[in-house]
Design a protein around this motif. Structure first.
Motif, PDB file in Angstrom:
ATOM      1  N   ASP A 128     -11.957  12.150  -3.188  1.00  0.00           N
ATOM      2  CA  ASP A 128     -12.305  10.829  -2.654  1.00  0.00           C
ATOM      3  C   ASP A 128     -11.065  10.169  -2.050  1.00  0.00           C
ATOM      4  O   ASP A 128      -9.935  10.659  -2.212  1.00  0.00           O
ATOM      5  N   ARG A 129     -11.291   9.043  -1.380  1.00  0.00           N
ATOM      6  CA  ARG A 129     -10.209   8.219  -0.840  1.00  0.00           C
ATOM      7  C   ARG A 129     -10.467   6.771  -1.206  1.00  0.00           C
ATOM      8  O   ARG A 129     -11.621   6.357  -1.356  1.00  0.00           O
ATOM      9  N   TYR A 130      -9.394   6.009  -1.345  1.00  0.00           N
ATOM     10  CA  TYR A 130      -9.536   4.566  -1.604  1.00  0.00           C
ATOM     11  C   TYR A 130      -8.401   3.842  -0.870  1.00  0.00           C
ATOM     12  O   TYR A 130      -7.261   4.312  -0.859  1.00  0.00           O
ATOM     13  N   TRP A 158       4.341  -4.625  -1.790  1.00  0.00           N
ATOM     14  CA  TRP A 158       4.346  -3.226  -2.218  1.00  0.00           C
ATOM     15  C   TRP A 158       3.235  -2.474  -1.492  1.00  0.00           C
ATOM     16  O   TRP A 158       2.097  -2.968  -1.397  1.00  0.00           O
ATOM     17  N   ARG A 159       3.571  -1.299  -1.036  1.00  0.00           N
ATOM     18  CA  ARG A 159       2.563  -0.407  -0.462  1.00  0.00           C
ATOM     19  C   ARG A 159       2.764   0.968  -1.096  1.00  0.00           C
ATOM     20  O   ARG A 159       3.835   1.567  -0.978  1.00  0.00           O
ATOM     21  N   THR A 160       1.757   1.432  -1.817  1.00  0.00           N
ATOM     22  CA  THR A 160       1.867   2.697  -2.548  1.00  0.00           C
ATOM     23  C   THR A 160       0.815   3.681  -2.037  1.00  0.00           C
ATOM     24  O   THR A 160      -0.383   3.396  -2.096  1.00  0.00           O
ATOM     25  N   GLU A 161       1.285   4.798  -1.543  1.00  0.00           N
ATOM     26  CA  GLU A 161       0.365   5.876  -1.160  1.00  0.00           C
ATOM     27  C   GLU A 161       0.410   6.926  -2.257  1.00  0.00           C
ATOM     28  O   GLU A 161       1.490   7.398  -2.629  1.00  0.00           O
ATOM     29  N   LYS A 162      -0.760   7.264  -2.799  1.00  0.00           N
ATOM     30  CA  LYS A 162      -0.834   8.222  -3.902  1.00  0.00           C
ATOM     31  C   LYS A 162      -1.714   9.403  -3.490  1.00  0.00           C
ATOM     32  O   LYS A 162      -2.755   9.214  -2.868  1.00  0.00           O
ATOM     33  N   PHE A 163      -1.265  10.579  -3.912  1.00  0.00           N
ATOM     34  CA  PHE A 163      -2.032  11.792  -3.639  1.00  0.00           C
ATOM     35  C   PHE A 163      -2.112  12.570  -4.951  1.00  0.00           C
ATOM     36  O   PHE A 163      -1.088  13.045  -5.446  1.00  0.00           O
ATOM     37  N   PHE A 164      -3.317  12.673  -5.494  1.00  0.00           N
ATOM     38  CA  PHE A 164      -3.508  13.255  -6.827  1.00  0.00           C
ATOM     39  C   PHE A 164      -4.309  14.554  -6.707  1.00  0.00           C
ATOM     40  O   PHE A 164      -5.380  14.576  -6.085  1.00  0.00           O
ATOM     41  N   GLU A 196      -6.920  10.541  -2.663  1.00  0.00           N
ATOM     42  CA  GLU A 196      -5.893   9.883  -1.856  1.00  0.00           C
ATOM     43  C   GLU A 196      -6.136   8.382  -1.920  1.00  0.00           C
ATOM     44  O   GLU A 196      -7.250   7.926  -1.681  1.00  0.00           O
ATOM     45  N   GLN A 197      -5.093   7.618  -2.251  1.00  0.00           N
ATOM     46  CA  GLN A 197      -5.252   6.171  -2.363  1.00  0.00           C
ATOM     47  C   GLN A 197      -4.086   5.452  -1.685  1.00  0.00           C
ATOM     48  O   GLN A 197      -2.945   5.905  -1.766  1.00  0.00           O
ATOM     49  N   THR A 198      -4.386   4.344  -1.054  1.00  0.00           N
ATOM     50  CA  THR A 198      -3.356   3.453  -0.519  1.00  0.00           C
ATOM     51  C   THR A 198      -3.579   2.082  -1.130  1.00  0.00           C
ATOM     52  O   THR A 198      -4.634   1.476  -0.937  1.00  0.00           O
ATOM     53  N   ILE A 199      -2.604   1.623  -1.896  1.00  0.00           N
ATOM     54  CA  ILE A 199      -2.740   0.368  -2.628  1.00  0.00           C
ATOM     55  C   ILE A 199      -1.677  -0.607  -2.123  1.00  0.00           C
ATOM     56  O   ILE A 199      -0.480  -0.277  -2.103  1.00  0.00           O
ATOM     57  N   VAL A 200      -2.118  -1.774  -1.718  1.00  0.00           N
ATOM     58  CA  VAL A 200      -1.210  -2.799  -1.196  1.00  0.00           C
ATOM     59  C   VAL A 200      -1.280  -4.011  -2.112  1.00  0.00           C
ATOM     60  O   VAL A 200      -2.362  -4.511  -2.413  1.00  0.00           O
ATOM     61  N   GLN A 201      -0.125  -4.454  -2.571  1.00  0.00           N
ATOM     62  CA  GLN A 201      -0.040  -5.612  -3.477  1.00  0.00           C
ATOM     63  C   GLN A 201       0.993  -6.590  -2.917  1.00  0.00           C
ATOM     64  O   GLN A 201       2.020  -6.169  -2.372  1.00  0.00           O
ATOM     65  N   THR A 202       0.695  -7.858  -3.088  1.00  0.00           N
ATOM     66  CA  THR A 202       1.504  -8.900  -2.456  1.00  0.00           C
ATOM     67  C   THR A 202       1.684 -10.063  -3.422  1.00  0.00           C
ATOM     68  O   THR A 202       0.751 -10.419  -4.143  1.00  0.00           O
ATOM     69  N   MET A 253      -4.621  -6.989  -9.316  1.00  0.00           N
ATOM     70  CA  MET A 253      -3.408  -6.182  -9.127  1.00  0.00           C
ATOM     71  C   MET A 253      -3.640  -4.726  -9.540  1.00  0.00           C
ATOM     72  O   MET A 253      -2.965  -3.821  -9.045  1.00  0.00           O
ATOM     73  N   ALA A 254      -4.546  -4.489 -10.488  1.00  0.00           N
ATOM     74  CA  ALA A 254      -4.778  -3.122 -10.972  1.00  0.00           C
ATOM     75  C   ALA A 254      -6.002  -2.488 -10.325  1.00  0.00           C
ATOM     76  O   ALA A 254      -6.451  -1.428 -10.752  1.00  0.00           O
ATOM     77  N   THR A 255      -6.534  -3.138  -9.308  1.00  0.00           N
ATOM     78  CA  THR A 255      -7.725  -2.609  -8.649  1.00  0.00           C
ATOM     79  C   THR A 255      -7.379  -1.366  -7.836  1.00  0.00           C
ATOM     80  O   THR A 255      -6.436  -1.375  -7.043  1.00  0.00           O
ATOM     81  N   CYS A 256      -8.133  -0.300  -8.079  1.00  0.00           N
ATOM     82  CA  CYS A 256      -7.934   0.938  -7.338  1.00  0.00           C
ATOM     83  C   CYS A 256      -9.210   1.760  -7.463  1.00  0.00           C
ATOM     84  O   CYS A 256     -10.131   1.384  -8.194  1.00  0.00           O
TER      85      CYS A 256
END
Lengths: 482, 442
Positions: free
Chosen positions: A107-109, A152-158, A167-173, A303-306
């Motif tokens: 999946d992707r988020y 913060w911009r975090t790209e994760k690949f699990f 694959e997830q891209t999480i942006v926090q401000t 903040m922990a939404t993914c």
């Protein structure tokens, strides 16, 4: 996916070395911090970190190794290290505890964004903070003004050996302003929004929501006024807590004790244990019937939404406290299985170099049905407190003491004069059983915390406790200054 | 990554920079930790990483760019990024000339190859010894064994070039008995000094000795703080010795140095070279660290500075800068409190009624200017009656000004290293007046 081939190599190496199961999490993290202090840009920093962490399961025991070396040799070395560590864990284990995760996902988020922060020119970001910080200096006694911005911009690949590919891209401000007033042998501080600023997942719209320039001058004026305000009295009072303070109260007195790894003693030597023992599940009256606290890792702007946690479990919602009764925990795969449940996706790692562990995620106090002003009705002699200044709780999460930045007395339902140095203390279940009213959705906000500490090595987590202001009856006030 | 490799990266970056002033930090770390609880290792981890941080200063404007890619292309891009960022900051007239550095010498014994090379099986063996010791007592225990090696290189356009490599090894264990707990810790540079069985026994002994704890009334007590408890308390005073806090007016000593704020028994300094906690001999600007006398016989003599606050306050640069960007100001990170003349046993023997406290938990500042803090006792608190330990007591919460508490203090004659995140070398402390405000049922 960018890291798919590297992931396959890492997993193949771990399997070849003897791992029964393995997963690998690549992360590409971009973080920007701008801080203006007394008219000077004290921090203007842009950081980028890329690396990966590998978990390996051998004979029911886990090992974890991480590295920023993305070469084939680096991947092989790190995968082998994870397996060797797992083998060392197995060698001393008195019981087999780890199991293969129950389900794989592909999946992707992506965090939904209204305005991608990258589209806001750096000069504009700096200018906003300079303007807000200048407004904080509302008087001569403001010794320190601060304004800050975190992106913060975090790209994760699990990837995992059971077939997960997420694959997830999480942006926090986040952003905030602070005023520190000094005078007459005293220091008083005010922060806005809340205690530490406004932190959410999302884009530049979070900075706009913070409304720094619209509130900076008031914050400076309040800090100055606090220097001359009367001391908050000591005694037993009804209190109303502002939303951000309720958020921290949830964080410390429900969020941490409901971490199932802590309940099981995994944090005993550092963060401590918990009074929310498994034997109390579905029995303990944690709070009054108006108190319902839920995990919701799908909460918009949390903040922990993914999409998925760092074990590859899909985000969802679940009860911790429903109508005042303890109903659940924040869980991982292994700990949930130990009590006959399934994970509610509460596993996070600070970044690629840290092992995933149970973290407080979005843990929210559901709103009540009174408008904020309605909380004051029925308070004959009380204190309204806003903005946390200090927080401390024992290592079973029972005996707590909090201090707030500012207070106001309440007389016969009306807010009165300003008070400085308000503190309150209590014991967790008694305190939450004294909660008789929670403000409604109109004042409910997803208050985020960017720096929650737990674990060894210490990890800093990003979490949200959405809350609205709430009323608590007969609370011990003023203990910090007795 | 060894010092030679780090220096090559740092030198090259400084040479290629187009900024007025450039500072490059190259760090490497390899950290491993085996955590255990009940009968399992619940976190067994290792991570290695490099960090390249570039501070570019142009016309008094500063930008910092940080990455973990040490390749030439990536470092060149980082240089350009730092320079670009600097153009967006307003000019700060207080931006100093970066320190030119100078000769430094790493303290003896700060790097131990056995620690750097320690493998997971060796850490597991230490953990196993602790678990085995706890099982003998039928207690359960939780803790960790960690080993790490780290290196830092600083180079700048003023000519500073300094490198340091060090190792660290730690064991920490909490033993839990039916109604009491105890703990032990050991910090060293040499993993061969860690003795799991001994640490497990110390934790178990404390748990056993504090069993069946009684309730004592809150109020003002004489307390004897073992080094871990005293170190934890002292941590919340250290920022008051930062030039930034001093300059802001938020420090207890902002009203003036060379004044007596404490009991004459308190002498305290910052010393990176203490044999119990050897550390980096320069700061994160490459400035050689001075040994700073913070408190001399109760009189506050000095604060610590970096290049920015040295210029702002017209004081010498003591070499206590944190990594850029730093909004916290300089900090004393290697604090040593001078020992007294009596043993801890003597301090107890000379106490008519008091409390012996092994460890504190969750201390937080309640009042910044007065240094009032709150916190809890934890993992072994004992009643002292007529000079003798009279048994364990239940945990209590305190609210106390650290400055006022140190107004009447004596110290034991033995120092220990403590502090997981700060390096502290402290003796046990006997504080005549310490205020507890509530108790617990455990």
């Amino acid at each position: 996916m960018e890291f798919e081939a590297l992931g396959r190599r890492a997993l193949d190496t771990a399997s070849a070395r003897g791992a029964h199961y393995a997963d690998v999490r690549f992360e590409n993290v971009r973080s920007e911090r701008i801080e203006v202090r007394n008219g000077v840009v004290a921090s203007l920093a842009d950081g980028q970190s890329r690396g990966y962490g590998i978990r390996a399961l051998v004979d029911g025991a886990w090992g974890f190794a991480a590295s920023s070396d993305l070469t084939d040799a680096g991947l092989d070395r790190t995968a082998a290290r994870a397996v060797a560590i797992a083998r060392a864990s197995a060698a001393i284990a008195r019981e087999r505890f780890g199991e293969v995760p129950p389900r794989a996902y592909v999946d992707r988020y992506e965090t939904p964004l209204v305005r991608d922060p990258r589209t806001i020119p750096l000069g504009e970001r700096v200018a906003l903070l300079l303007q807000a910080e200048k407004l904080v200096h509302a008087g001569e006694r403001i010794a320190v003004g601060r304004a800050w911005l975190d992106l913060w911009r975090t790209e994760k690949f699990f990837y995992s050996t059971i077939g997960s590919a997420i694959e997830q891209t999480i942006v926090q401000t986040g952003s905030g302003v602070q005023a520190m007033a000094v005078g007459d042998g005293d220091v008083q501080t005010r922060t806005f929004p809340g205690d530490i600023g406004l932190y959410k997942s999302g884009g530049w719209e979070i900075v706009e929501e913070a409304a720094l320039t619209q509130n900076a001058q008031r914050i400076g004026e309040e800090a100055t006024a606090l220097l001359g305000a009367p001391q908050c009295p000591s005694g037993s009072f009804d209190i109303i807590l502002g939303g951000s303070q309720v958020s921290l109260q949830i964080h410390e007195s429900c969020g941490h004790p409901a971490e199932l790894d802590r309940v099981m003693g995994w944090e005993a030597n550092f963060s401590g244990t918990s009074f929310l023992e498994v034997s109390q599940l579905d029995k303990l009256r944690y709070g009054s019937p108006v108190v319902t606290i839920v995990v919701d890792n799908t909460l918009p702007s949390g903040m922990a939404t993914c999409g998925y946690d760092d074990e590859g479990t899909k985000s969802g919602t679940s009860d911790i406290v429903r109508d005042g009764v303890l109903r659940g925990y924040e869980m991982s795969n292994d700990t949930a299985r130990a009590i006959g449940r399934t994970s509610n996706a509460c596993v996070r790692a600070q970044s690629w170099e840290f092992v995933p562990m149970i973290r407080m995620c979005n843990l929210n106090l559901l709103p009540g049905d009174l408008p904020f002003d309605g909380l004051f009705d029925g308070v004959r002699d009380g204190i309204y407190m806003e903005g946390n200044r200090s927080w401390s709780i024992d290592d079973r999460r029972l005996n707590f003491q909090f201090g707030c930045q500012i207070g106001w007395e309440i007389k016969n339902g009306k807010r009165g004069r300003m008070l400085k140095n308000p503190t309150y203390a209590g014991v967790t279940p008694q305190f939450w059983n004294g909660c008789d009213a929670i403000a409604d959705l109109a004042s409910w906000n997803a208050w985020g915390t960017p720096n929650c500490g737990k674990g060894e090595p210490m990890q800093s987590g990003r979490t949200t406790q959405a809350a609205s202001p709430a009323r608590f009856r007969q609370v011990s006030v003023g203990v910090g200054y007795q | 990554m060894n010092a030679e490799q780090r220096e090559a990266i740092a030198r090259r970056a400084v040479e290629r920079s187009r900024a007025d002033q450039t500072e490059v930090r190259v760090s490497f770390s390899d950290e491993s930790l085996t955590r255990f609880t009940h009968g399992i290792s619940n976190q067994n981890v290792a991570a290695d990483d490099v960090t390249i941080s570039i501070r570019a200063i142009v016309n008094g404007r500063t930008g910092v760019a940080i990455s973990n890619d040490p390749g030439d292309t990536a470092v060149d891009a980082l240089l350009a990024q730092a320079l670009d960022m600097a153009s967006f900051a307003p000019s700060d007239p207080l931006v100093p000339v970066l320190p030119a550095g100078g000769p430094t010498r790493a303290p003896a014994g700060c790097y131990v190859e056995a620690t750097a090379a320690c493998d997971p099986a060796a850490r597991a063996a230490i953990a196993d010894a602790i678990l085995t010791r706890a099982e003998r007592e039928q207690y359960w225990c939780a803790g960790y064994v960690s080993t790490s090696s780290a290196g830092t290189t600083i180079a700048n356009s003023s000519g500073a070039l300094a490198s340091f490599d060090g190792t660290d090894a730690q064991v920490n264990v909490k033993a839990t008995a039916p109604d009491s707990t105890g703990f032990a810790e050991h910090y060293t540079v040499d993993v061969r000094e860690l003795d799991g069985s001994e640490a497990g026994a110390r934790a178990a002994d404390l748990a056993r000795a504090s069993a069946h704890p009684r309730v004592v009334e809150p109020g003002q007590w004489t307390v004897i703080l073992e080094p871990p408890a005293f170190g934890e308390l002292l941590t919340y005073l250290l920022a008051h010795f930062s030039a930034q806090n001093f300059s802001d007016g938020s420090s207890f000593c902002s009203d003036g140095l060379d004044r007596s704020y404490f009991d004459e028994h308190l002498t305290m300094g910052d010393d990176y070279s203490h044999p119990l906690a050897p550390s980096m001999p320069f700061d994160y600007e490459g400035q050689p660290k001075s040994k700073v006398a913070l408190v001399d016989a109760g009189v506050v003599r000095n604060i610590v500075t970096d290049s920015y606050y040295a210029k702002k306050l017209g004081r010498p640069d003591t070499g206590h800068a944190l990594p850029a960007p730093n909004a916290y100001g300089p900090q004393p990170l290697n604090v040593v409190v001078a020992p007294g003349t009596q043993s801890t046993q003597d301090l107890i023997a000379n106490t008519k009624r008091g409390l012996l406290i092994s460890r504190f938990w969750y201390i937080r500042t309640v009042d910044q200017k007065r240094a009032i803090v709150t916190g809890m006792t934890r993992d072994g608190t004992f009643l002292i009656e007529n000079g003798k330990i009279a048994g364990g007591v239940r945990n209590m919460r305190f609210n106390q000004s650290i400055v006022e508490a140190l107004g009447a203090v004596e110290f034991s004659n033995a120092q220990k290293r403590t502090g997981q995140y700060y390096s502290l070398v402290v003796p046990a402390a006997k504080l005549e007046r310490f205020t507890f405000t509530s108790t617990t049922d455990f």
